[in-house]
Design a protein around this motif. Structure first.
Motif, PDB file in Angstrom:
ATOM      1  N   PRO A  49      35.873 -28.953 -24.364  1.00  0.00           N
ATOM      2  CA  PRO A  49      35.365 -27.659 -23.897  1.00  0.00           C
ATOM      3  C   PRO A  49      33.849 -27.591 -24.006  1.00  0.00           C
ATOM      4  CG  PRO A  49      37.292 -27.355 -25.288  1.00  0.00           C
ATOM      5  CD  PRO A  49      36.945 -28.813 -25.363  1.00  0.00           C
ATOM      6  N   LEU A  51      30.695 -25.011 -23.162  1.00  0.00           N
ATOM      7  CA  LEU A  51      30.209 -23.697 -22.771  1.00  0.00           C
ATOM      8  C   LEU A  51      28.749 -23.816 -22.398  1.00  0.00           C
ATOM      9  CD1 LEU A  51      30.475 -20.572 -22.564  1.00  0.00           C
ATOM     10  CD2 LEU A  51      29.877 -20.492 -25.009  1.00  0.00           C
ATOM     11  N   LYS A  75      30.900 -26.896 -12.533  1.00  0.00           N
ATOM     12  CA  LYS A  75      32.250 -26.335 -12.502  1.00  0.00           C
ATOM     13  C   LYS A  75      33.079 -26.940 -11.371  1.00  0.00           C
ATOM     14  CE  LYS A  75      32.890 -21.994 -13.573  1.00  0.00           C
ATOM     15  NZ  LYS A  75      32.826 -20.523 -13.559  1.00  0.00           N
ATOM     16  N   ASN A  79      36.644 -29.612 -15.113  1.00  0.00           N
ATOM     17  CA  ASN A  79      37.500 -28.452 -15.375  1.00  0.00           C
ATOM     18  C   ASN A  79      37.408 -27.957 -16.815  1.00  0.00           C
ATOM     19  OD1 ASN A  79      38.905 -30.384 -16.793  1.00  0.00           O
ATOM     20  ND2 ASN A  79      40.670 -30.435 -15.388  1.00  0.00           N
ATOM     21  N   ASN A  80      36.466 -28.521 -17.583  1.00  0.00           N
ATOM     22  CA  ASN A  80      36.303 -28.118 -18.984  1.00  0.00           C
ATOM     23  C   ASN A  80      35.055 -27.261 -19.196  1.00  0.00           C
ATOM     24  OD1 ASN A  80      34.864 -30.506 -18.327  1.00  0.00           O
ATOM     25  ND2 ASN A  80      34.512 -30.945 -20.481  1.00  0.00           N
ATOM     26  N   GLU A  82      32.931 -23.765 -19.082  1.00  0.00           N
ATOM     27  CA  GLU A  82      32.933 -22.308 -19.070  1.00  0.00           C
ATOM     28  C   GLU A  82      31.477 -21.846 -19.080  1.00  0.00           C
ATOM     29  OE1 GLU A  82      34.438 -18.428 -21.684  1.00  0.00           O
ATOM     30  OE2 GLU A  82      34.962 -20.467 -22.320  1.00  0.00           O
ATOM     31  N   GLU A  83      31.196 -20.783 -18.371  1.00  0.00           N
ATOM     32  CA  GLU A  83      29.812 -20.299 -18.325  1.00  0.00           C
ATOM     33  C   GLU A  83      29.724 -18.857 -18.809  1.00  0.00           C
ATOM     34  OE1 GLU A  83      28.016 -19.158 -14.565  1.00  0.00           O
ATOM     35  OE2 GLU A  83      29.929 -19.501 -13.547  1.00  0.00           O
ATOM     36  N   HIS A  84      28.551 -18.539 -19.345  1.00  0.00           N
ATOM     37  CA  HIS A  84      28.255 -17.159 -19.714  1.00  0.00           C
ATOM     38  C   HIS A  84      26.799 -16.866 -19.381  1.00  0.00           C
ATOM     39  CE1 HIS A  84      31.709 -15.281 -21.400  1.00  0.00           C
ATOM     40  NE2 HIS A  84      31.879 -16.177 -22.359  1.00  0.00           N
ATOM     41  N   TYR A 128      27.719 -18.014 -30.266  1.00  0.00           N
ATOM     42  CA  TYR A 128      28.869 -18.514 -29.516  1.00  0.00           C
ATOM     43  C   TYR A 128      29.441 -19.785 -30.136  1.00  0.00           C
ATOM     44  CZ  TYR A 128      28.241 -15.096 -25.825  1.00  0.00           C
ATOM     45  OH  TYR A 128      28.168 -13.919 -25.125  1.00  0.00           O
ATOM     46  N   ARG A 132      33.363 -19.872 -31.525  1.00  0.00           N
ATOM     47  CA  ARG A 132      34.346 -20.694 -30.814  1.00  0.00           C
ATOM     48  C   ARG A 132      34.563 -22.080 -31.420  1.00  0.00           C
ATOM     49  NH1 ARG A 132      34.052 -18.999 -24.619  1.00  0.00           N
ATOM     50  NH2 ARG A 132      33.414 -16.839 -24.896  1.00  0.00           N
TER      51      ARG A 132
END
Length: 263
Positions: A49, A51, A75, A79-80, A82-84, A128, A132
């Protein structure tokens, strides 16, 4: 340089480090620059994962556009990811009001505020990461981290691990090509994005990265008197920055109390 082999080596190193640290994956601040683009792609290739955070503070539109396009491409390839988006502009503005700079626009104040931006981003990254179970991945290269100290102490210098800190800036560009980083990012003049004015790294430092790499290579065995012209200028720039950055990389001084005073 064996670019593919280096990429494979770094990806394995990242994966192994995360396993040893018992962390799930990584968090990377993405700025629209070459270093963060390379590092976030390397992290993505671990399969763990990852981020990616955009942390704008009065950011220039072109920097935001490059970062967003890079994230979009990441992305689409992995497929691993994630964005913020965490806009720290109001937080930064509140800080400037709290310290009451008023009309103070002198160079030292502006430098302090630039470093404050970097430290605010570090806080967000670690928030973060802790929330996480992730590792904060540094994006500094060898010239920045160990040559001229072009990073903020406890800002972008505050990380858990540094995958490209043994690579020169020109070598990072070689990795970027192999990793299919967007050409707009490769072509963009390097900038730390910490100033209201769109200052490039070269404008701030006074030398290009290839020039600084040359100086870093000759520095241990030469003095300024060995050079003339532009080489002398670049050597002087490197020497000034290198001396000034020692407090960033050396251990924090500890006052050792004599045993007889403790008895």
């Amino acid at each position: 340089m064996q670019t593919k082999a280096i990429i494979e080596y770094i990806v394995k190193w990242l994966r192994d480090y995360a396993a040893q640290a018992k962390c799930k994956g990584f968090v990377v601040g993405v700025s629209g620059g070459i270093d963060s683009a390379v590092v976030s792609t390397l992290a993505a290739q671990t399969g763990l994962p990852t981020l990616v955070l955009e942390l704008p503070i009065h950011q220039k539109v072109n920097q935001i556009a490059r970062a967003q396009e890079h994230i979009r491409q990441l992305k689409s390839r992995f497929n691993n990811i994630e964005e913020h988006w965490v806009d720290l502009t109001r937080t930064f503005d509140s800080f400037t009001m709290a310290v009451d700079i008023g009309d103070n626009k002198d160079e030292q104040t502006q430098l302090a505020l630039a470093n404050a931006r970097s430290r605010l981003r570090m806080i967000a990254l670690y928030y973060y990461a802790q929330e996480r179970g992730l590792l904060v991945v540094g994006t500094g290269n060898k010239v920045e981290d160990f040559g001229v100290g072009f990073f903020t102490k406890y800002g972008d210098g505050g990380v858990d691990l540094s995958p490209i800190a043994d690579l020169l800036k020109t070598q990072v560009y070689e990795l970027a090509k192999e990793l299919n980083i967007d050409q707009k990012i490769i072509d963009a003049p390097p900038t730390d994005g910490l100033w209201d004015a769109d200052k490039t790294d070269e404008e701030q430092i006074g030398a290009t990265y290839p020039e600084l790499e040359w100086a870093m290579g000759v520095y241990p065995n030469h003095t300024i008197d060995d050079f003339s012209g532009r080489e002398r200028e670049v050597f002087a720039i490197y020497d000034r920055y290198h001396r000034a950055m020692q407090h960033k990389i050396n251990p924090i001084p500890v006052c050792i109390i004599p045993p007889e005073l403790l008895s």
